[in-house]
Design an enzyme around this catalytic site. Structure first.
Site, mmCIF file in Angstrom:
data_model
loop_
_atom_site.group_PDB
_atom_site.id
_atom_site.type_symbol
_atom_site.label_atom_id
_atom_site.label_comp_id
_atom_site.label_asym_id
_atom_site.label_seq_id
_atom_site.Cartn_x
_atom_site.Cartn_y
_atom_site.Cartn_z
ATOM 1 N N GLY A 8 0.833 -1.219 0.000
ATOM 2 C CA GLY A 8 0.000 0.000 0.000
ATOM 3 C C GLY A 8 0.858 1.256 0.000
ATOM 4 O O GLY A 8 0.478 2.290 0.555
ATOM 5 N N GLY A 11 -0.361 4.921 -0.908
ATOM 6 C CA GLY A 11 -1.427 5.563 -0.124
ATOM 7 C C GLY A 11 -0.908 6.705 0.731
ATOM 8 O O GLY A 11 0.278 7.062 0.686
ATOM 9 N N GLN A 12 -1.825 7.266 1.525
ATOM 10 C CA GLN A 12 -1.515 8.422 2.372
ATOM 11 C C GLN A 12 -0.336 8.119 3.301
ATOM 12 O O GLN A 12 0.629 8.866 3.361
ATOM 13 C CB GLN A 12 -2.759 8.777 3.204
ATOM 14 C CG GLN A 12 -2.573 9.988 4.079
ATOM 15 C CD GLN A 12 -3.707 10.159 5.105
ATOM 16 O OE1 GLN A 12 -4.528 9.270 5.320
ATOM 17 N NE2 GLN A 12 -3.745 11.299 5.732
ATOM 18 N N ASP A 34 2.532 -1.675 -4.436
ATOM 19 C CA ASP A 34 1.108 -1.312 -4.443
ATOM 20 C C ASP A 34 0.502 -1.982 -5.672
ATOM 21 O O ASP A 34 1.224 -2.605 -6.466
ATOM 22 C CB ASP A 34 0.938 0.225 -4.488
ATOM 23 C CG ASP A 34 -0.408 0.661 -3.890
ATOM 24 O OD1 ASP A 34 -1.452 0.207 -4.383
ATOM 25 O OD2 ASP A 34 -0.396 1.438 -2.913
ATOM 26 N N ASP A 53 -0.547 -7.197 -5.616
ATOM 27 C CA ASP A 53 -1.886 -7.272 -5.021
ATOM 28 C C ASP A 53 -1.737 -8.176 -3.796
ATOM 29 O O ASP A 53 -1.399 -9.357 -3.930
ATOM 30 C CB ASP A 53 -2.861 -7.874 -6.038
ATOM 31 C CG ASP A 53 -4.263 -8.024 -5.456
ATOM 32 O OD1 ASP A 53 -4.414 -8.068 -4.216
ATOM 33 O OD2 ASP A 53 -5.211 -8.117 -6.258
ATOM 34 N N TYR A 143 -14.954 -2.948 8.561
ATOM 35 C CA TYR A 143 -13.566 -2.450 8.596
ATOM 36 C C TYR A 143 -12.997 -2.622 10.009
ATOM 37 O O TYR A 143 -11.917 -3.178 10.198
ATOM 38 C CB TYR A 143 -13.558 -0.975 8.180
ATOM 39 C CG TYR A 143 -12.243 -0.252 8.357
ATOM 40 C CD1 TYR A 143 -11.166 -0.501 7.506
ATOM 41 C CD2 TYR A 143 -12.083 0.705 9.360
ATOM 42 C CE1 TYR A 143 -9.962 0.184 7.660
ATOM 43 C CE2 TYR A 143 -10.884 1.393 9.509
ATOM 44 C CZ TYR A 143 -9.826 1.123 8.661
ATOM 45 O OH TYR A 143 -8.641 1.805 8.821
ATOM 46 N N LYS A 147 -9.986 -5.081 11.367
ATOM 47 C CA LYS A 147 -8.799 -4.574 12.067
ATOM 48 C C LYS A 147 -8.601 -5.327 13.382
ATOM 49 O O LYS A 147 -7.485 -5.702 13.740
ATOM 50 C CB LYS A 147 -8.936 -3.072 12.339
ATOM 51 C CG LYS A 147 -8.824 -2.212 11.097
ATOM 52 C CD LYS A 147 -7.424 -2.287 10.502
ATOM 53 C CE LYS A 147 -7.261 -1.407 9.286
ATOM 54 N NZ LYS A 147 -5.962 -1.563 8.613
HETATM 55 N N1 LIG Z 1 -5.577 7.296 7.261
HETATM 56 C C1 LIG Z 1 -6.089 7.113 8.481
HETATM 57 O O1 LIG Z 1 -6.633 8.037 9.124
HETATM 58 C C2 LIG Z 1 -5.971 5.742 9.115
HETATM 59 C C3 LIG Z 1 -6.467 5.542 10.410
HETATM 60 C C4 LIG Z 1 -6.372 4.262 10.982
HETATM 61 C C5 LIG Z 1 -5.762 3.237 10.276
HETATM 62 N N2 LIG Z 1 -5.300 3.463 9.024
HETATM 63 C C6 LIG Z 1 -4.699 2.335 8.296
HETATM 64 O O2 LIG Z 1 -3.457 2.727 7.741
HETATM 65 C C7 LIG Z 1 -3.244 2.020 6.490
HETATM 66 C C8 LIG Z 1 -2.927 3.010 5.413
HETATM 67 O O3 LIG Z 1 -3.995 3.933 5.311
HETATM 68 P P1 LIG Z 1 -3.994 5.093 4.234
HETATM 69 O O4 LIG Z 1 -4.747 6.232 4.806
HETATM 70 O O5 LIG Z 1 -2.631 5.290 3.708
HETATM 71 O O6 LIG Z 1 -4.904 4.414 3.103
HETATM 72 P P2 LIG Z 1 -4.934 4.725 1.546
HETATM 73 O O7 LIG Z 1 -6.269 4.309 1.020
HETATM 74 O O8 LIG Z 1 -4.452 6.111 1.271
HETATM 75 O O9 LIG Z 1 -3.840 3.704 0.979
HETATM 76 C C9 LIG Z 1 -4.084 2.341 0.874
HETATM 77 C C10 LIG Z 1 -3.230 1.803 -0.265
HETATM 78 O O10 LIG Z 1 -3.476 0.406 -0.353
HETATM 79 C C11 LIG Z 1 -3.506 0.061 -1.718
HETATM 80 N N3 LIG Z 1 -4.269 -1.176 -1.910
HETATM 81 C C12 LIG Z 1 -5.611 -1.339 -1.840
HETATM 82 N N4 LIG Z 1 -5.918 -2.619 -2.129
HETATM 83 C C13 LIG Z 1 -4.745 -3.268 -2.371
HETATM 84 C C14 LIG Z 1 -4.413 -4.590 -2.713
HETATM 85 N N5 LIG Z 1 -5.344 -5.542 -2.910
HETATM 86 N N6 LIG Z 1 -3.102 -4.903 -2.871
HETATM 87 C C15 LIG Z 1 -2.136 -3.966 -2.711
HETATM 88 N N7 LIG Z 1 -2.397 -2.688 -2.406
HETATM 89 C C16 LIG Z 1 -3.691 -2.346 -2.237
HETATM 90 C C17 LIG Z 1 -4.163 1.248 -2.401
HETATM 91 O O11 LIG Z 1 -3.837 1.279 -3.800
HETATM 92 C C18 LIG Z 1 -3.590 2.424 -1.617
HETATM 93 O O12 LIG Z 1 -2.443 2.944 -2.244
HETATM 94 C C19 LIG Z 1 -4.509 1.202 6.252
HETATM 95 O O13 LIG Z 1 -4.297 -0.103 6.704
HETATM 96 C C20 LIG Z 1 -5.537 1.897 7.119
HETATM 97 O O14 LIG Z 1 -6.570 1.023 7.504
HETATM 98 C C21 LIG Z 1 -5.372 4.685 8.427
#
Ligand SMILES: NC(=O)c1ccc[n+]([C@@H]2O[C@H](COP(=O)([O-])OP(=O)(O)OC[C@H]3O[C@@H](n4cnc5c(N)ncnc54)[C@H](O)[C@@H]3O)[C@@H](O)[C@H]2O)c1
Length: 323
Positions: A8, A11-12, A34, A53, A143, A147
């Protein structure tokens, strides 16, 4: 942690984590992965990037073995709103990929980390303020359930197979780099975008909805600190509450008004997102993380507001949305 595979990574959290670890460990020691490569992005051009994936256990295993990583930082996940739209897929992806990662960590004797969430709690977690790390966990979203199941799986692999499997529960992470989505707490990003774009924001949560927040850079710093803590120092490995400050929409609006006195907030409630936000603790007790591995995030609400507004003005100007 010397050589790490990040899932991932686009992502953020992943973007920032990849950049940070490339600095700490060297560019050839971070394997960013990713679903698809983002041509031209820093992830793609400034180090190793592989398409993965995470539900494909075979490719996940091949990559981890190919690079002989000693840590897996598993960030890929379907987030809360998308998970509610397709709960079966969300459950299979979120829990399936965690067990895939744990199996690989077991084979390679690697460290494993994934971020859990405040969403792992449900309405019966008491008290609602300073909610303990260890209490009733009855999440109301798929979700949150995935978790919490992930935390249990990580605990299982730790005790049964000796895997150094760790996790933290984030509240809401805030960053100016990512556009707000439709999540229950995306208002905390949208409010800053709208402040810069139109000096006003219509909020879908009640003004007194209190939740936990961490600025994304602080979150990354603290996770890196946690992962570098020797196992011998820890009593717990999973489900550490991690938060920096708690705030309501009204608090955030007041913080913005200190810099933009004309900013206005109005409220039009969305019962679906309000119900989800109300099912989470107002503030998680993170004293176990502070005691066991020195959790010490620094960026409070007003500092975060300044970072968000300053950087969004630059970003939105560069993108032609404001003059
Ligand atoms: N952002 C928040 O506020 C927050 C809060 C609590 C927990 N989290 C956890 O932190 C982690 C990252 O969050 P984020 O905000 O960066 O999410 P995000 O959605 O920005 O990034 C998730 C990434 O996972 C990739 N992804 C999705 N399905 C996939 C797959 N099958 N195989 C490979 N990659 C895949 C997406 O392309 C994306 O780039 C997550 O596990 C999320 O649950 C985030």
């Amino acid at each position: 942690m010397k050589k790490v595979l990040i899932t991932g990574a686009n992502g953020q959290v992943g973007n920032e984590m990849t950049a940070r670890l490339r600095k700490d460990l060297g560019r050839d020691n971070v394997i960013a992965t990713d679903l698809k490569i983002k041509e031209g992005s820093a992830n793609a051009t400034e180090g190793i990037f592989e398409e993965l994936d995470v539900s494909d256990a075979k490719r996940f295993r091949e990559l981890a073995h190919k690079y002989q990583v000693d840590a897996i930082i598993h960030l890929a996940s379907l987030l809360s709103v998308s998970s509610e739209k397709d709960p079966v897929f969300a459950w299979q992806l979120n829990t399936g990929s965690i067990i895939n990662g744990l199996e690989i960590a077991k084979e390679l004797k690697a460290q494993f980390f994934f971020p859990s969430s405040v969403a792992a709690y449900g309405v019966d977690a008491m008290p609602r303020f300073n909610t303990p790390q260890d209490t009733f966990m009855h999440p109301i979203t798929v979700y949150g359930a995935s978790k919490y199941a992930g935390e249990m799986l990580a605990n299982y692999y730790h005790w049964k197979h000796g895997v150094d499997a760790r996790s933290v529960r984030f509240g809401r992470l805030v960053s100016y780099k990512v556009r707000p989505g439709q999540g229950a707490t995306d208002y905390a990003v949208a409010i800053y975008f709208d402040a810069v774009l139109k000096s006003s924001y219509e909020c879908y949560l009640r003004p007194d909805t209190m939740l936990d927040f961490t600025y994304v850079d602080d979150a990354i710093d603290q996770v890196v600190k946690f992962l570098n803590t020797p196992a011998s120092q820890l009593k717990h490995f999973n489900g550490f509450n991690l938060t920096t400050f708690y705030a309501t929409p009204e608090d955030i609006a007041n913080s913005i008004k200190k810099i933009m006195p004309d900013f206005k907030i109005t409220y039009k409630l969305d019962p679906v997102r309000q119900e989800i936000a109300d099912s989470w603790p107002q503030h998680m007790d993170d004293s176990w993380a502070r005691e066991e591995w020195g959790l010490n995030p620094k960026i409070g609400l007003d500092e975060m507001t300044e970072i968000m507004l300053t950087n969004l003005k630059i970003k939105l100007k560069a993108e032609g949305e404001i003059k």
